[in-house]
Design an enzyme around this catalytic site. Structure first.
Site, PDB file in Angstrom:
ATOM      1  N   ASP A 190     -30.689 -28.295  63.322  1.00 53.79           N
ATOM      2  CA  ASP A 190     -30.168 -27.815  65.192  1.00 53.79           C
ATOM      3  C   ASP A 190     -30.781 -28.094  65.766  1.00 53.79           C
ATOM      4  OD1 ASP A 190     -27.655 -26.202  66.468  1.00 53.79           O
ATOM      5  OD2 ASP A 190     -28.964 -25.307  66.786  1.00 53.79           O
ATOM      6  N   LEU A 191     -30.179 -27.741  66.670  1.00 47.67           N
ATOM      7  CA  LEU A 191     -31.385 -28.594  68.441  1.00 47.67           C
ATOM      8  C   LEU A 191     -31.817 -27.449  69.580  1.00 47.67           C
ATOM      9  CD1 LEU A 191     -32.940 -31.020  70.351  1.00 47.67           C
ATOM     10  CD2 LEU A 191     -30.551 -30.909  71.259  1.00 47.67           C
ATOM     11  N   ASP A 192     -30.730 -26.888  70.303  1.00 46.27           N
ATOM     12  CA  ASP A 192     -30.653 -25.684  71.244  1.00 46.27           C
ATOM     13  C   ASP A 192     -31.370 -24.664  69.839  1.00 46.27           C
ATOM     14  OD1 ASP A 192     -30.528 -24.290  73.394  1.00 46.27           O
ATOM     15  OD2 ASP A 192     -28.235 -24.418  72.995  1.00 46.27           O
ATOM     16  N   THR A 220     -32.669 -24.901  75.500  1.00 42.52           N
ATOM     17  CA  THR A 220     -31.704 -25.925  76.511  1.00 42.52           C
ATOM     18  C   THR A 220     -31.198 -24.193  76.653  1.00 42.52           C
ATOM     19  OG1 THR A 220     -30.622 -26.550  74.396  1.00 42.52           O
ATOM     20  CG2 THR A 220     -32.499 -27.705  75.898  1.00 42.52           C
ATOM     21  N   LYS A 260     -24.341 -19.553  73.142  1.00 42.42           N
ATOM     22  CA  LYS A 260     -24.984 -20.765  71.835  1.00 42.42           C
ATOM     23  C   LYS A 260     -24.497 -21.153  71.002  1.00 42.42           C
ATOM     24  CE  LYS A 260     -29.392 -18.410  72.923  1.00 42.42           C
ATOM     25  NZ  LYS A 260     -30.226 -17.194  72.952  1.00 42.42           N
ATOM     26  N   GLY A 261     -24.240 -22.299  70.620  1.00 47.78           N
ATOM     27  CA  GLY A 261     -23.917 -23.356  69.618  1.00 47.78           C
ATOM     28  C   GLY A 261     -22.193 -23.771  69.537  1.00 47.78           C
ATOM     29  N   VAL A 262     -21.857 -23.536  70.522  1.00 49.94           N
ATOM     30  CA  VAL A 262     -21.047 -23.459  70.937  1.00 49.94           C
ATOM     31  C   VAL A 262     -20.369 -24.230  71.844  1.00 49.94           C
ATOM     32  CG1 VAL A 262     -18.295 -22.640  72.209  1.00 49.94           C
ATOM     33  CG2 VAL A 262     -19.974 -21.455  70.881  1.00 49.94           C
ATOM     34  N   ARG A 314     -18.955 -27.571  74.542  1.00 50.36           N
ATOM     35  CA  ARG A 314     -19.034 -27.714  75.958  1.00 50.36           C
ATOM     36  C   ARG A 314     -17.149 -27.022  76.227  1.00 50.36           C
ATOM     37  NH1 ARG A 314     -20.014 -33.074  79.311  1.00 50.36           N
ATOM     38  NH2 ARG A 314     -21.278 -33.093  77.782  1.00 50.36           N
ATOM     39  N   SER A 368     -26.247 -31.562  66.162  1.00 49.87           N
ATOM     40  CA  SER A 368     -25.702 -30.677  67.391  1.00 49.87           C
ATOM     41  C   SER A 368     -24.801 -30.736  67.436  1.00 49.87           C
ATOM     42  CB  SER A 368     -26.981 -30.667  68.386  1.00 49.87           C
ATOM     43  OG  SER A 368     -26.610 -30.393  69.420  1.00 49.87           O
ATOM     44  N   ALA A 369     -24.137 -29.709  67.913  1.00 50.37           N
ATOM     45  CA  ALA A 369     -23.012 -29.814  68.867  1.00 50.37           C
ATOM     46  C   ALA A 369     -23.170 -31.071  70.722  1.00 50.37           C
ATOM     47  CB  ALA A 369     -22.434 -28.268  69.088  1.00 50.37           C
ATOM     48  N   SER A 370     -24.219 -30.686  70.863  1.00 45.21           N
ATOM     49  CA  SER A 370     -24.680 -31.125  72.552  1.00 45.21           C
ATOM     50  C   SER A 370     -24.728 -32.694  72.463  1.00 45.21           C
ATOM     51  CB  SER A 370     -25.802 -30.427  72.600  1.00 45.21           C
ATOM     52  OG  SER A 370     -26.202 -31.005  73.944  1.00 45.21           O
ATOM     53  N   LYS A 371     -23.473 -32.844  72.808  1.00 43.83           N
ATOM     54  CA  LYS A 371     -23.759 -34.757  73.463  1.00 43.83           C
ATOM     55  C   LYS A 371     -24.440 -35.377  74.290  1.00 43.83           C
ATOM     56  CE  LYS A 371     -18.433 -34.219  73.221  1.00 43.83           C
ATOM     57  NZ  LYS A 371     -17.394 -33.970  73.968  1.00 43.83           N
ATOM     58  N   ASN A 372     -25.457 -33.692  75.005  1.00 43.88           N
ATOM     59  CA  ASN A 372     -26.665 -34.621  75.653  1.00 43.88           C
ATOM     60  C   ASN A 372     -27.705 -34.734  74.752  1.00 43.88           C
ATOM     61  OD1 ASN A 372     -25.689 -34.190  77.931  1.00 43.88           O
ATOM     62  ND2 ASN A 372     -25.609 -32.372  77.534  1.00 43.88           N
ATOM     63  N   LYS A 398     -19.122 -26.385  64.563  1.00 47.38           N
ATOM     64  CA  LYS A 398     -19.878 -24.945  63.638  1.00 47.38           C
ATOM     65  C   LYS A 398     -18.784 -24.127  63.797  1.00 47.38           C
ATOM     66  CE  LYS A 398     -24.359 -27.209  64.821  1.00 47.38           C
ATOM     67  NZ  LYS A 398     -25.252 -26.925  65.136  1.00 47.38           N
ATOM     68  N   GLU A 455     -30.793 -23.403  61.402  1.00 53.43           N
ATOM     69  CA  GLU A 455     -30.018 -23.079  62.859  1.00 53.43           C
ATOM     70  C   GLU A 455     -30.435 -21.644  63.437  1.00 53.43           C
ATOM     71  OE1 GLU A 455     -27.621 -22.810  64.254  1.00 53.43           O
ATOM     72  OE2 GLU A 455     -26.578 -24.779  63.757  1.00 53.43           O
ATOM     73  N   ASP A 456     -30.078 -21.729  64.187  1.00 54.53           N
ATOM     74  CA  ASP A 456     -30.376 -19.820  64.880  1.00 54.53           C
ATOM     75  C   ASP A 456     -28.382 -19.583  66.043  1.00 54.53           C
ATOM     76  OD1 ASP A 456     -29.604 -22.496  67.557  1.00 54.53           O
ATOM     77  OD2 ASP A 456     -30.314 -21.005  68.985  1.00 54.53           O
TER      78      ASP A 456
HETATM   79  P1  B16 Z   1     -23.283 -29.878  75.227  1.00 55.74           P
HETATM   80  P2  B16 Z   1     -26.963 -26.708  69.422  1.00 55.74           P
HETATM   81  C1  B16 Z   1     -25.067 -26.178  71.701  1.00 55.74           C
HETATM   82  O1  B16 Z   1     -26.516 -27.040  70.789  1.00 55.74           O
HETATM   83  C2  B16 Z   1     -25.450 -25.602  72.288  1.00 55.74           C
HETATM   84  O2  B16 Z   1     -26.209 -24.131  71.678  1.00 55.74           O
HETATM   85  C3  B16 Z   1     -24.327 -24.818  73.684  1.00 55.74           C
HETATM   86  O3  B16 Z   1     -25.155 -24.044  74.109  1.00 55.74           O
HETATM   87  C4  B16 Z   1     -23.503 -26.264  74.058  1.00 55.74           C
HETATM   88  O4  B16 Z   1     -22.318 -25.710  74.793  1.00 55.74           O
HETATM   89  C5  B16 Z   1     -23.386 -27.469  73.146  1.00 55.74           C
HETATM   90  O5  B16 Z   1     -24.446 -27.651  71.627  1.00 55.74           O
HETATM   91  C6  B16 Z   1     -22.985 -28.375  74.083  1.00 55.74           C
HETATM   92  O6  B16 Z   1     -23.875 -28.840  74.602  1.00 55.74           O
HETATM   93  O7  B16 Z   1     -22.779 -29.280  76.909  1.00 55.74           O
HETATM   94  O8  B16 Z   1     -24.649 -30.683  76.231  1.00 55.74           O
HETATM   95  O9  B16 Z   1     -22.334 -31.498  75.160  1.00 55.74           O
HETATM   96  O10 B16 Z   1     -27.319 -25.188  69.209  1.00 55.74           O
HETATM   97  O11 B16 Z   1     -25.669 -27.614  68.488  1.00 55.74           O
HETATM   98  O12 B16 Z   1     -28.058 -27.520  69.216  1.00 55.74           O
HETATM   99 MG    MG Z   2     -27.985 -24.160  68.304  1.00 52.97          MG
END
Ligand code: B16
Ligand code: MG
Length: 223
Positions: free
Chosen positions: A11-13, A19, A47-49, A51, A116-120, A147, A171-172
């Site tokens: 996982d990333l964040d 982040t 966290k992990g949720v 956007r 990771s869930a993050s699009k960034n 997730k 995973e965190d």
């Molecule tokens: P974005 P992970 C998750 O990262 C974050 O923990 C979560 O807080 C955030 O809303 C999600 O990515 C979406 O991020 O807005 O950048 O697309 O823990 O899955 O690495």
């Molecule tokens: Mg995470």
């Protein structure tokens, strides 16, 4: 028989970089614009949720209901602020021990992926200068189910060409641990035992962690 572990999925964040504090700044700014306070305790729920789900939780906290197009606009606004913050990320923000652990993982010929869930994700990895450490990168732009659905990790394993039962996920977030277990993978939780349950092994972080410690503690259950 001892299962052969062939891949680590990260996982990333919260695992590679914190982040969450930048997400928090951006969400707090949005809440302030909407006229209410958003605390660090509230932020724990994000966290992990994804956007959009994060925005739904934030609006619940503020007791505000908005039409979908307005929610899209606010999520985009929050993301613009968040991107401004993470453009300033520097390699020294990689969490303690992570880069050394990644080096050791690669030298042991264990495959690596981000889930990771993050699009960034690409921007974050680029700012930290660690994109080259990963054989596959599965992020929020490549999955349709959040997730605890295992999609993000199953896609990672598939792209690596490794069976799920030969993977360890780091995973965190509780939803991420459930995603790994739903995908029939081993899981190492990164954080404190009060918040995280159901993983095969729990570590506070990577500071003193070695690949052998992970392999031993995770797979001993099936020796
Ligand atoms: P974005 P992970 C998750 O990262 C974050 O923990 C979560 O807080 C955030 O809303 C999600 O990515 C979406 O991020 O807005 O950048 O697309 O823990 O899955 O690495
Ligand atoms: Mg995470």
């Amino acid at each position: 028989m001892k299962e052969k572990i062939k891949a680590f999925l990260f996982d990333l964040d919260g695992v590679i970089v914190d982040t969450a504090k930048y997400h928090y700044l951006a969400w707090k700014r949005l809440a302030a614009e909407l006229g209410f306070d958003f605390s660090e305790e509230h932020n724990e729920r994000l966290k992990g949720v994804s956007r959009m789900r994060s925005l739904e939780i934030l609006l619940e906290v503020g007791n505000i209901k908005l039409p979908h197009d307005e929610m899209e606009r606010l999520a985009a606004k929050k993301n613009d602020w968040y991107v401004e913050y993470i453009k300033q990320l520097r390699p020294d923000e990689i969490l303690p021990g992570v880069q050394r652990f990644l080096d050791e993982t690669r030298s042991r010929n264990i495959k690596t992926a981000i889930g990771s869930a993050s699009k960034n994700t690409p921007l974050i990895l680029e700012r930290l200068n660690i994109s080259g450490y990963f054989d596959a990168i599965i992020d929020g732009t490549k999955v349709s189910k959040a997730k605890p659905d295992p999609e993000v990790f199953l896609k990672g394993a598939e792209e690596l060409g490794i069976k799920p039962e030969e993977c360890i996920v780091f995973e965190d977030a509780q939803a991420g641990i459930e995603a790994a277990k739903n995908g029939n993978m081993y899981c190492v939780a990164v954080g404190s035992p009060e918040n995280l349950t159901g993983a095969d092994y729990l570590i506070p972080g990577f500071k003193t962690m070695t690949v052998d410690t992970i392999l031993h503690n995770v797979t001993k259950a099936i020796l």
